[in-house]
Design a protein around this motif. Sequence first.
Motif, PDB file in Angstrom:
ATOM      1  N   PRO A   4       5.209  -2.931 -14.269  1.00 16.95           N
ATOM      2  CA  PRO A   4       5.061  -4.489 -14.777  1.00 16.95           C
ATOM      3  C   PRO A   4       3.830  -4.870 -13.591  1.00 16.95           C
ATOM      4  O   PRO A   4       3.528  -4.523 -12.538  1.00 16.95           O
ATOM      5  N   PRO A   5       2.925  -5.725 -14.522  1.00 16.23           N
ATOM      6  CA  PRO A   5       1.566  -6.038 -13.615  1.00 16.23           C
ATOM      7  C   PRO A   5       1.878  -6.945 -12.254  1.00 16.23           C
ATOM      8  O   PRO A   5       2.438  -7.779 -12.546  1.00 16.23           O
ATOM      9  N   SER A   6       1.333  -6.249 -11.240  1.00 16.21           N
ATOM     10  CA  SER A   6       0.934  -7.494 -10.062  1.00 16.21           C
ATOM     11  C   SER A   6       0.040  -8.233 -10.499  1.00 16.21           C
ATOM     12  O   SER A   6      -0.620  -7.997 -11.519  1.00 16.21           O
ATOM     13  N   ASP A   7      -0.353  -9.078  -9.382  1.00 14.37           N
ATOM     14  CA  ASP A   7      -1.424  -9.978  -9.669  1.00 14.37           C
ATOM     15  C   ASP A   7      -2.723  -9.128  -9.654  1.00 14.37           C
ATOM     16  O   ASP A   7      -3.671  -9.449 -10.301  1.00 14.37           O
ATOM     17  N   LEU A   8      -2.665  -8.225  -9.004  1.00 15.55           N
ATOM     18  CA  LEU A   8      -3.933  -7.044  -8.814  1.00 15.55           C
ATOM     19  C   LEU A   8      -3.112  -5.731  -8.459  1.00 15.55           C
ATOM     20  O   LEU A   8      -2.745  -5.699  -7.584  1.00 15.55           O
ATOM     21  N   ASP A   9      -3.404  -4.816  -9.480  1.00 15.43           N
ATOM     22  CA  ASP A   9      -3.041  -3.446  -9.477  1.00 15.43           C
ATOM     23  C   ASP A   9      -4.422  -2.442  -9.408  1.00 15.43           C
ATOM     24  O   ASP A   9      -5.259  -2.657  -9.921  1.00 15.43           O
ATOM     25  N   VAL A  10      -4.207  -1.572  -8.162  1.00 12.61           N
ATOM     26  CA  VAL A  10      -5.401  -0.658  -8.392  1.00 12.61           C
ATOM     27  C   VAL A  10      -4.685   0.631  -8.247  1.00 12.61           C
ATOM     28  O   VAL A  10      -3.790   1.064  -7.311  1.00 12.61           O
ATOM     29  N   GLY A  11      -4.719   1.349  -9.194  1.00  6.80           N
ATOM     30  CA  GLY A  11      -4.267   2.614  -9.480  1.00  6.80           C
ATOM     31  C   GLY A  11      -5.091   3.767  -9.333  1.00  6.80           C
ATOM     32  O   GLY A  11      -6.358   3.752  -9.613  1.00  6.80           O
ATOM     33  N   PHE A  12      -4.732   4.875  -8.488  1.00  7.85           N
ATOM     34  CA  PHE A  12      -5.728   5.981  -8.147  1.00  7.85           C
ATOM     35  C   PHE A  12      -5.271   7.184  -8.581  1.00  7.85           C
ATOM     36  O   PHE A  12      -4.135   7.319  -8.990  1.00  7.85           O
ATOM     37  N   PRO A  13      -6.464   8.026  -9.219  1.00  6.93           N
ATOM     38  CA  PRO A  13      -6.055   9.490  -9.707  1.00  6.93           C
ATOM     39  C   PRO A  13      -5.422  10.214  -8.903  1.00  6.93           C
ATOM     40  O   PRO A  13      -5.586   9.998  -7.518  1.00  6.93           O
ATOM     41  N   ASP A  14      -4.711  11.196  -9.263  1.00  9.89           N
ATOM     42  CA  ASP A  14      -4.088  12.288  -8.554  1.00  9.89           C
ATOM     43  C   ASP A  14      -5.018  12.843  -7.537  1.00  9.89           C
ATOM     44  O   ASP A  14      -6.190  12.970  -7.844  1.00  9.89           O
ATOM     45  N   GLY A  15      -4.826  13.189  -6.058  1.00 10.24           N
ATOM     46  CA  GLY A  15      -5.759  13.725  -5.377  1.00 10.24           C
ATOM     47  C   GLY A  15      -6.804  12.868  -4.447  1.00 10.24           C
ATOM     48  O   GLY A  15      -7.356  13.260  -3.800  1.00 10.24           O
ATOM     49  N   THR A  16      -6.583  11.582  -4.934  1.00 12.81           N
ATOM     50  CA  THR A  16      -7.586  10.376  -3.999  1.00 12.81           C
ATOM     51  C   THR A  16      -7.626  10.705  -2.449  1.00 12.81           C
ATOM     52  O   THR A  16      -6.424  10.358  -2.038  1.00 12.81           O
TER      53      THR A  16
ATOM     54  N   LEU B  40       0.896  -1.047  -0.063  1.00 15.17           N
ATOM     55  CA  LEU B  40       0.017  -0.101  -0.122  1.00 15.17           C
ATOM     56  C   LEU B  40       0.943   1.282  -0.139  1.00 15.17           C
ATOM     57  O   LEU B  40       0.421   2.388   0.295  1.00 15.17           O
ATOM     58  N   ASP B  41       2.201   1.169  -0.348  1.00 19.50           N
ATOM     59  CA  ASP B  41       2.861   2.279  -0.451  1.00 19.50           C
ATOM     60  C   ASP B  41       2.511   3.154  -1.685  1.00 19.50           C
ATOM     61  O   ASP B  41       1.876   2.311  -2.664  1.00 19.50           O
ATOM     62  N   VAL B  42       2.424   4.159  -1.699  1.00 23.09           N
ATOM     63  CA  VAL B  42       1.834   5.041  -3.039  1.00 23.09           C
ATOM     64  C   VAL B  42       2.440   4.710  -4.156  1.00 23.09           C
ATOM     65  O   VAL B  42       1.927   4.862  -5.281  1.00 23.09           O
ATOM     66  N   HIS B  43       3.649   4.271  -4.343  1.00 20.24           N
ATOM     67  CA  HIS B  43       4.290   3.869  -5.668  1.00 20.24           C
ATOM     68  C   HIS B  43       4.195   2.345  -5.796  1.00 20.24           C
ATOM     69  O   HIS B  43       4.083   1.494  -4.758  1.00 20.24           O
ATOM     70  N   GLN B  44       3.751   1.972  -7.129  1.00 17.45           N
ATOM     71  CA  GLN B  44       3.675   0.625  -7.378  1.00 17.45           C
ATOM     72  C   GLN B  44       4.908  -0.203  -7.300  1.00 17.45           C
ATOM     73  O   GLN B  44       6.180   0.425  -7.362  1.00 17.45           O
ATOM     74  N   GLY B  45       4.537  -1.511  -6.700  1.00 11.41           N
ATOM     75  CA  GLY B  45       5.536  -2.332  -6.373  1.00 11.41           C
ATOM     76  C   GLY B  45       6.168  -2.952  -7.594  1.00 11.41           C
ATOM     77  O   GLY B  45       6.058  -4.193  -7.675  1.00 11.41           O
ATOM     78  N   ASN B  46       6.987  -2.291  -8.335  1.00 17.10           N
ATOM     79  CA  ASN B  46       7.212  -2.628  -9.835  1.00 17.10           C
ATOM     80  C   ASN B  46       8.440  -4.015  -9.626  1.00 17.10           C
ATOM     81  O   ASN B  46       8.195  -4.982 -10.221  1.00 17.10           O
ATOM     82  N   GLY B  47       9.215  -3.762  -8.714  1.00 20.77           N
ATOM     83  CA  GLY B  47      10.254  -4.770  -8.518  1.00 20.77           C
ATOM     84  C   GLY B  47       9.817  -6.224  -8.085  1.00 20.77           C
ATOM     85  O   GLY B  47       9.930  -7.306  -8.626  1.00 20.77           O
ATOM     86  N   THR B  48       8.707  -5.784  -6.953  1.00 18.71           N
ATOM     87  CA  THR B  48       8.163  -7.191  -6.401  1.00 18.71           C
ATOM     88  C   THR B  48       7.254  -7.793  -7.459  1.00 18.71           C
ATOM     89  O   THR B  48       7.341  -9.135  -7.806  1.00 18.71           O
ATOM     90  N   ALA B  49       6.460  -7.304  -8.309  1.00 20.71           N
ATOM     91  CA  ALA B  49       5.571  -7.655  -9.250  1.00 20.71           C
ATOM     92  C   ALA B  49       6.425  -8.229 -10.374  1.00 20.71           C
ATOM     93  O   ALA B  49       6.094  -9.499 -10.723  1.00 20.71           O
ATOM     94  N   SER B  50       7.798  -7.853 -10.768  1.00 21.02           N
ATOM     95  CA  SER B  50       8.290  -8.540 -11.878  1.00 21.02           C
ATOM     96  C   SER B  50       8.904  -9.622 -11.263  1.00 21.02           C
ATOM     97  O   SER B  50       8.999 -10.844 -11.993  1.00 21.02           O
ATOM     98  N   ILE B  51       9.617  -9.771  -9.865  1.00 20.18           N
ATOM     99  CA  ILE B  51      10.246 -10.816  -9.287  1.00 20.18           C
ATOM    100  C   ILE B  51       9.260 -12.167  -9.349  1.00 20.18           C
ATOM    101  O   ILE B  51       9.491 -13.354  -9.567  1.00 20.18           O
ATOM    102  N   PHE B  52       7.854 -11.802  -8.867  1.00 21.19           N
ATOM    103  CA  PHE B  52       7.103 -12.946  -8.902  1.00 21.19           C
ATOM    104  C   PHE B  52       5.898 -12.883  -9.788  1.00 21.19           C
ATOM    105  O   PHE B  52       5.012 -13.838  -9.741  1.00 21.19           O
ATOM    106  N   ALA B  53       6.130 -12.503 -11.093  1.00 21.39           N
ATOM    107  CA  ALA B  53       5.412 -12.642 -12.323  1.00 21.39           C
ATOM    108  C   ALA B  53       5.230 -14.009 -12.508  1.00 21.39           C
ATOM    109  O   ALA B  53       4.034 -14.418 -12.799  1.00 21.39           O
TER     110      ALA B  53
END
Length: 280
Positions: A170-182, A136-149
């Motif tokens: 890189p896609p996680s198993d489930l990505d939820v992206g929020f617009p700015d200001g959410t 739930l860090d505001v930045h997408q977990g790109n490294g983790t998503a890639s390692i466990f793809a």
Amino acid sequence: MEKYTLLPEQLLYEGTITEAAFFTAAPLSEEAILRTHTAGYWHKLKTNTLTRKEARAIGFPMRPELIARGRVIAQGTLDCARFAMSGDGVALNIAGGTHHSFADRGEGFCVFNDIAIAANELLHTGEISRALVVDLDVHQGNGTASIFAGEPRVFTLSFHGAKNYPNRKPPSDLDVGFPDGTGDDVYLRELYEVLPGVMDRVKPDLVFYLSGVDVLASDKLGRLSLSLDGCKERDRFVFQMCKDRNLPVAVSMGGGYSERLATIIEAHANTFRMAEQMRD
Ligand SMILES: [Zn+2]
């Protein structure tokens, strides 16, 4: 960074935790590093031979102390997982959450991927057969998503700012992206809707929770607009969902870049306070 000394001081001062609750990790073994990171990357780190471009992607000049520090932090997350599973229910790393580290390279101030290292090690030893990463860090977990793809035993869930770093996600198993200001309402509603279902579907033996507090409105890099209370409710809900299902949870702190250091400390301290409530 000052937060790593101030946060424990605050928690001790207010009595959320006692001195006895602390542990210090040893440096992670090379075997454990190599279960997640490539031999080539580890060799370059060890011999200080990253190219200038590779070092620039990480974001700070590579020094042996930083490698040593990264090894201790990663072992800390592995230790947390074992403490959580051996009856504590929850254990927290005062650092960690280095989710921008890939198998063969680092970026975004992340050298080793602590959560990936811990998950891979526990899968290897047979201590777990499935893990869930709740990032739930505001930045997408790109490294983790890639390692466990290609790893069906680890489910990666990432809530993040859709327009924020990293550009390529890189896609996680489930990505939820929020617009700015959410803000709190939209964010928490999504969390309430998504997390219980994922936990029930994945049925993990262990949850890794990356509790970055860069979701706050006051964060200089975050672009979302959660309040301190909203961020605290986020933590409370994650712990409650774990508790309801008897799921051990290992927490890594992740980012926090609010203007005022006091805000960062308060938000991270809330994670510990909510974790303590999980034990009641
Ligand atoms: Zn972050």
